[in-house]
Design an enzyme around this catalytic site. Structure first.
Site, PDB file in Angstrom:
ATOM      1  N   LYS A 123       0.812  -1.213   0.000  1.00 10.39           N
ATOM      2  CA  LYS A 123       0.000   0.000   0.000  1.00 10.39           C
ATOM      3  C   LYS A 123       0.851   1.271   0.000  1.00 10.39           C
ATOM      4  CE  LYS A 123      -4.338  -1.744   1.870  1.00 10.39           C
ATOM      5  NZ  LYS A 123      -4.050  -3.169   2.154  1.00 10.39           N
TER       6      LYS A 123
HETATM    7  C1  LIG Z   1      -4.691  -4.310   1.550  1.00 13.87           C
HETATM    8  C2  LIG Z   1      -3.942  -5.591   1.510  1.00 13.87           C
HETATM    9  C3  LIG Z   1      -4.312  -6.666   0.647  1.00 13.87           C
HETATM   10  C4  LIG Z   1      -5.525  -6.614  -0.237  1.00 13.87           C
HETATM   11  O1  LIG Z   1      -5.358  -5.737  -1.345  1.00 13.87           O
HETATM   12  P1  LIG Z   1      -6.619  -5.267  -2.199  1.00 13.87           P
HETATM   13  O2  LIG Z   1      -6.085  -4.272  -3.171  1.00 13.87           O
HETATM   14  O3  LIG Z   1      -7.581  -4.642  -1.208  1.00 13.87           O
HETATM   15  O4  LIG Z   1      -7.210  -6.464  -2.853  1.00 13.87           O
HETATM   16  C5  LIG Z   1      -3.519  -7.799   0.619  1.00 13.87           C
HETATM   17  N1  LIG Z   1      -2.451  -7.924   1.429  1.00 13.87           N
HETATM   18  C6  LIG Z   1      -2.076  -6.946   2.284  1.00 13.87           C
HETATM   19  C7  LIG Z   1      -0.893  -7.155   3.145  1.00 13.87           C
HETATM   20  C8  LIG Z   1      -2.797  -5.735   2.356  1.00 13.87           C
HETATM   21  O5  LIG Z   1      -2.424  -4.772   3.211  1.00 13.87           O
END
Ligand SMILES: *Cc1c(COP(=O)(O)O)cnc(C)c1O
Length: 432
Positions: free
Chosen positions: A107
């Protein structure tokens, strides 16, 4: 480039307005009018480009003329100033490690890009912008870090007291400067409720310029394409394309990968790797989309019962179920399977998966069992140390701490405690 709302009622906007607004007024998600097509020459010669050049080429058509070239180059360079290694785990399985950013989760890419775009857009305004974000853990850290020291932007993060991990809490509460953490005596839903009420409060919005750093924002969604290109650049055999498995919750990440593919990135096939929150998995089996209450699992960032980006997936395939099925397969993985795969992979290969990456790995493994001539990549979306409380008992060993986490654990948390009470929250915002 213009963006329409997936509900097709609100008017079309450019990248600047889509970024500032976040969600379209008709409650739809912004979606690009056309999918840019990359030149074949660029794909064929990808080895010759730097990662900054790749990212710039990919994102420029989406940004259009609302950010000048030199500024966009700077934003892109700052967004991706860490590594995205493709690591071999087994003969036909590779891990794309997306956890080398400041908060150890993928993210960071979206949050860093969005924060810098917003910083650019507010630069010549006399009004400060206030970003409100409610978090259940990972989003808050990435957003806090992304916006840290960005001029003209204040960030207020609301998190539920006692319900985020210790590493996550320190990532939210130790930055200071333009980042404030409100520790709410309530649940994640309560935090989200306060934020939504603030956005709907006319009096507040007359006095403050509020916006959200929600994951549906195009400036968080679109830059996630970058690392799919970085994976292709590092892929060893361009004649034998990888299957890509994406641990999915809100489906923003996989949706960015598919977008990259539709604009020309060569990919064999995509796998949506889900935990037991399986609405999309069920949809792919039955063509019926039925939202559910989310269930708590070990891969908690994927505990989503009604993924907000699902509508973007439909849009990418013009709502044609059969074309969608040709590109995406899915698996739903239980906590029991997650635990045993973390252990097994660690024992067999010495590679330590986090619970989200473990779901991605196992979904890929299952697909390759049925397609043994293929090879694949799974996205390792977080560093296992972020989930050491889950991982350590499974492997019965301590998880080595990266230096950044050791430093973080020495810092002192600074938060403002708050009751779950809208008036108290509003008074706080007005007094800031
Ligand atoms: C947010 C997140 C996900 C999921 O990603 P999306 O884009 O919401 O499908 C998977 N793994 C981790 C570690 C995350 O923080």
């Amino acid at each position: 480039m213009l963006y329409h709302s997936t509900n097709h009622i609100s008017s079309k906007v450019d990248f600047k307005e889509a970024t500032i607004k976040g969600q379209a007024p008709d409650k739809g998600l912004y979606f690009p009018e056309t999918i840019p097509q990359l030149q074949k020459n660029f794909i064929d010669n990808i080895d010759k480009y730097s990662k900054e050049e790749i990212a710039f080429n990919v994102i420029q058509p989406y940004v259009g003329n609302v950010i000048p070239k030199n500024e966009l180059e700077r934003i892109v360079t700052e967004t991706i100033n860490f590594d995205f290694p493709l690591v071999k785990v087994e003969e036909n399985i590779f891990s794309l490690e997306l956890f080398h950013g400041p908060t150890l989760a993928f993210k960071d890419v979206g949050a860093r890009f969005m924060s810098r775009c917003l910083g650019y857009f507010v630069k010549n305004q006399n009004k400060k912008i206030t970003v409100l974000v409610a978090t259940s853990g990972d989003t808050g850290g990435a957003v806090a870090n992304g916006f840290y020291n960005v001029d003209g932007v204040d960030v207020v993060i609301l998190y539920p007291t006692g319900k985020v991990s210790s590493v996550q809490e320190l990532q939210l509460t130790t930055l200071g400067k333009n980042i404030t953490a409100l520790e709410v005596d309530g649940t994640f839903d309560d935090c989200q409720h306060l934020v939504k009420q603030a956005f709907a409060d006319e009096e507040l919005n007359k006095k403050l310029f509020l916006t959200s750093a929600n994951s549906i924002n195009v400036a968080r969604w679109l830059p996630q394409q970058f690392y799919y290109f970085f994976a292709y650049q590092q892929w060893h055999d361009k004649n034998d394309l990888p299957v890509i498995s994406v641990p999915s919750g809100n489906f923003g990440n996989i949706c960015a990968g598919i977008l990259a593919h539709l604009s020309g990135l060569p990919v064999q096939h995509f796998i949506a790797a889900c935990n037991v929150n399986d609405v999309v998995h069920e949809y792919l089996k039955t063509e019926n989309y039925i939202p559910k209450q989310s269930v708590a699992t070990l891969s908690n960032a994927m505990d989503v019962g009604d993924p907000s980006n699902f509508v973007r997936i439909l849009e990418l395939f013009d709502h044609e179920f059969n074309s969608l099925k040709n590109v995406i397969s899915s698996y739903s993985i239980s906590d029991e399977e997650t635990r045993s795969v973390v252990k097994e992979v660690y024992l067999n290969t010495n590679y330590l998966l986090d619970p989200h990456g473990a779901v991605g790995y196992l979904a890929l493994k299952k697909y390759l069992r049925q397609h043994p001539h293929l090879q694949g990549i799974f996205l390792e979306t977080a560093h296992p140390v972020k989930f050491y409380d889950i991982v350590e008992p499974i492997i019965q060993q301590p998880v080595p701490m990266p230096g950044a986490i050791k430093d973080l654990l020495k810092k002192k948390k600074q938060s403002i405690k708050m009751e779950f009470n809208y008036d108290a929250f509003k008074d706080y915002l007005l007094a800031k």
